[in-house]
Design a protein around this motif. Structure first.
Motif, PDB file in Angstrom:
ATOM      1  N   GLU A  12       0.846  -1.194   0.000  1.00 42.65           N
ATOM      2  CA  GLU A  12       0.000   0.000   0.000  1.00 42.65           C
ATOM      3  C   GLU A  12       0.884   1.247   0.000  1.00 42.65           C
ATOM      4  N   GLY A  13       0.414   2.317  -0.614  1.00 43.33           N
ATOM      5  CA  GLY A  13       1.122   3.588  -0.567  1.00 43.33           C
ATOM      6  C   GLY A  13       1.268   4.048   0.862  1.00 43.33           C
ATOM      7  N   ASN A  14       2.395   4.659   1.174  1.00 42.12           N
ATOM      8  CA  ASN A  14       2.699   5.191   2.501  1.00 42.12           C
ATOM      9  C   ASN A  14       2.769   4.113   3.578  1.00 42.12           C
ATOM     10  N   GLN A  15       2.814   2.855   3.189  1.00 40.41           N
ATOM     11  CA  GLN A  15       2.925   1.766   4.156  1.00 40.41           C
ATOM     12  C   GLN A  15       4.325   1.782   4.760  1.00 40.41           C
ATOM     13  N   GLU A  16       4.409   1.499   6.071  1.00 43.58           N
ATOM     14  CA  GLU A  16       5.711   1.365   6.705  1.00 43.58           C
ATOM     15  C   GLU A  16       6.455   0.245   5.984  1.00 43.58           C
ATOM     16  N   LYS A  17       7.691   0.472   5.662  1.00 37.35           N
ATOM     17  CA  LYS A  17       8.484  -0.538   4.964  1.00 37.35           C
ATOM     18  C   LYS A  17       8.992  -1.577   5.961  1.00 37.35           C
ATOM     19  N   GLU A  18       8.228  -2.643   6.091  1.00 42.49           N
ATOM     20  CA  GLU A  18       8.634  -3.732   6.971  1.00 42.49           C
ATOM     21  C   GLU A  18       9.329  -4.781   6.123  1.00 42.49           C
ATOM     22  N   THR A  19      10.087  -5.621   6.752  1.00 42.80           N
ATOM     23  CA  THR A  19      10.811  -6.653   6.025  1.00 42.80           C
ATOM     24  C   THR A  19      10.072  -7.983   6.119  1.00 42.80           C
ATOM     25  N   GLU A  20       8.736  -7.931   6.106  1.00 40.82           N
ATOM     26  CA  GLU A  20       7.952  -9.144   6.283  1.00 40.82           C
ATOM     27  C   GLU A  20       7.967 -10.053   5.065  1.00 40.82           C
ATOM     28  N   GLY A  21       8.224  -9.510   3.887  1.00 41.19           N
ATOM     29  CA  GLY A  21       8.176 -10.356   2.697  1.00 41.19           C
ATOM     30  C   GLY A  21       9.118  -9.867   1.626  1.00 41.19           C
ATOM     31  N   LYS A  22       9.344 -10.747   0.639  1.00 42.91           N
ATOM     32  CA  LYS A  22      10.279 -10.425  -0.435  1.00 42.91           C
ATOM     33  C   LYS A  22       9.790  -9.293  -1.324  1.00 42.91           C
ATOM     34  N   ASP A  23       8.475  -9.149  -1.482  1.00 45.31           N
ATOM     35  CA  ASP A  23       7.965  -8.110  -2.369  1.00 45.31           C
ATOM     36  C   ASP A  23       8.384  -6.728  -1.899  1.00 45.31           C
ATOM     37  N   GLU A  24       8.346  -6.501  -0.584  1.00 40.82           N
ATOM     38  CA  GLU A  24       8.726  -5.200  -0.070  1.00 40.82           C
ATOM     39  C   GLU A  24      10.221  -4.943  -0.244  1.00 40.82           C
ATOM     40  N   ASN A  25      11.014  -6.015  -0.366  1.00 39.79           N
ATOM     41  CA  ASN A  25      12.456  -5.868  -0.525  1.00 39.79           C
ATOM     42  C   ASN A  25      12.872  -5.759  -1.989  1.00 39.79           C
ATOM     43  N   LEU A  26      11.944  -5.898  -2.908  1.00 45.63           N
ATOM     44  CA  LEU A  26      12.277  -5.869  -4.319  1.00 45.63           C
ATOM     45  C   LEU A  26      12.956  -4.557  -4.705  1.00 45.63           C
ATOM     46  N   VAL A  27      12.451  -3.448  -4.204  1.00 50.95           N
ATOM     47  CA  VAL A  27      13.051  -2.149  -4.538  1.00 50.95           C
ATOM     48  C   VAL A  27      14.498  -2.096  -4.061  1.00 50.95           C
ATOM     49  N   LYS A  28      14.759  -2.576  -2.858  1.00 53.99           N
ATOM     50  CA  LYS A  28      16.129  -2.605  -2.338  1.00 53.99           C
ATOM     51  C   LYS A  28      17.008  -3.519  -3.193  1.00 53.99           C
ATOM     52  N   GLU A  29      16.467  -4.690  -3.544  1.00 55.29           N
ATOM     53  CA  GLU A  29      17.237  -5.618  -4.364  1.00 55.29           C
ATOM     54  C   GLU A  29      17.547  -5.020  -5.732  1.00 55.29           C
ATOM     55  N   LEU A  30      16.629  -4.254  -6.296  1.00 54.08           N
ATOM     56  CA  LEU A  30      16.897  -3.585  -7.572  1.00 54.08           C
ATOM     57  C   LEU A  30      17.987  -2.528  -7.421  1.00 54.08           C
ATOM     58  N   LYS A  31      17.982  -1.826  -6.280  1.00 56.56           N
ATOM     59  CA  LYS A  31      19.041  -0.832  -6.039  1.00 56.56           C
ATOM     60  C   LYS A  31      20.407  -1.497  -6.006  1.00 56.56           C
ATOM     61  N   ASP A  32      20.450  -2.731  -5.496  1.00 59.30           N
ATOM     62  CA  ASP A  32      21.705  -3.482  -5.427  1.00 59.30           C
ATOM     63  C   ASP A  32      21.914  -4.359  -6.653  1.00 59.30           C
ATOM     64  N   GLY A  33      21.020  -4.266  -7.613  1.00 58.14           N
ATOM     65  CA  GLY A  33      21.023  -5.158  -8.763  1.00 58.14           C
ATOM     66  C   GLY A  33      21.955  -4.736  -9.876  1.00 58.14           C
ATOM     67  N   SER A  34      21.646  -5.219 -11.041  1.00 57.83           N
ATOM     68  CA  SER A  34      22.490  -4.948 -12.198  1.00 57.83           C
ATOM     69  C   SER A  34      21.964  -3.746 -12.973  1.00 57.83           C
ATOM     70  N   GLN A  35      22.882  -3.001 -13.513  1.00 58.29           N
ATOM     71  CA  GLN A  35      22.547  -1.903 -14.410  1.00 58.29           C
ATOM     72  C   GLN A  35      23.546  -1.948 -15.553  1.00 58.29           C
ATOM     73  N   MET A  36      23.031  -1.850 -16.748  1.00 57.73           N
ATOM     74  CA  MET A  36      23.892  -1.838 -17.918  1.00 57.73           C
ATOM     75  C   MET A  36      23.533  -0.628 -18.769  1.00 57.73           C
ATOM     76  N   MET A  37      24.537   0.119 -19.157  1.00 52.31           N
ATOM     77  CA  MET A  37      24.337   1.265 -20.046  1.00 52.31           C
ATOM     78  C   MET A  37      24.791   0.863 -21.448  1.00 52.31           C
ATOM     79  N   VAL A  38      23.947   1.180 -22.423  1.00 48.93           N
ATOM     80  CA  VAL A  38      24.261   0.866 -23.811  1.00 48.93           C
ATOM     81  C   VAL A  38      24.081   2.135 -24.634  1.00 48.93           C
ATOM     82  N   ALA A  39      25.138   2.555 -25.303  1.00 46.36           N
ATOM     83  CA  ALA A  39      25.067   3.703 -26.210  1.00 46.36           C
ATOM     84  C   ALA A  39      24.999   3.165 -27.639  1.00 46.36           C
TER      85      ALA A  39
END
Length: 184
Positions: A12-39
């Motif tokens: 839910e919007g404005n929900q406290e970010k608890e670590t109860e499940g993987k879905d809530e951690n997806l944003v964090k995992e993406l921040k630590d994930g892969s990024q590739m730049m292609v020109a």
């Protein structure tokens, strides 16, 4: 990604970010994930009907941010027809990738796209592809699966993708199609 996860009803919007499940951690995992730049530079082609700048494909990861110049070339497939994406100066095009389609259990669709070349002008674009860490398994969110909405995609990872594209010439959305369990 937070807005996308909220739109899926996972958090839910404005929900406290608890670590109860993987879905809530997806944003964090993406921040630590892969990024590739292609020109990409697509020089003028005197016979543009004889070649493509990039063949039809969908992007492997979650999201792609694309910055393109003012020269047309990016096309998406919509209702079985190729539609040119009109460039907007200093604006990003956001493409949904295969991982987001899998994670959303088909609610978001990855974008089949290609690039055509221009007869008189060169075209430049810069793509930033974002996904989870390479060792992470991508699966449909368990919060989107129930009796009425069965799991549509097999779990996947980067090794599965590399094995697949090493054994075949990647075309269109073949890898994503290889992960489908049932037809929606």
């Amino acid at each position: 990604m937070e807005a996308i996860i909220e739109s899926l009803g996972i958090i839910e919007g404005n929900q406290e970010k608890e670590t109860e499940g993987k879905d809530e951690n997806l944003v964090k995992e993406l921040k630590d994930g892969s990024q590739m730049m292609v020109a990409n530079l697509y020089p003028p082609c005197p016979e543009p009907d004889l070649t493509l700048g990039m063949p039809p494909h969908s992007d492997y990861g979650f999201l792609t941010l694309l910055l393109q110049d003012e020269v047309e070339g990016l096309q998406i497939q919509f209702q079985q027809k190729w539609v040119t994406v009109q460039p907007i100066s200093m604006a990003f095009v956001i493409n949904v990738g295969d991982h987001l389609e899998i994670y959303s259990n088909g609610k978001y669709k990855s974008v089949l796209h290609r690039v055509v070349v221009n007869a008189v002008k060169s075209r430049t674009s810069v793509a930033s592809l974002h996904s989870l860490p390479f060792n992470h398994t991508v699966r449909p969110s368990p919060k989107l699966i129930d009796e009425a909405n069965p799991k549509l995609y097999a779990d996947t990872d980067f090794n599965s993708f590399i094995a697949y594209i090493s054994s075949k010439e990647p075309k269109r959305k073949d890898f994503l199609d290889s992960r489908k369990l049932t037809s929606p």
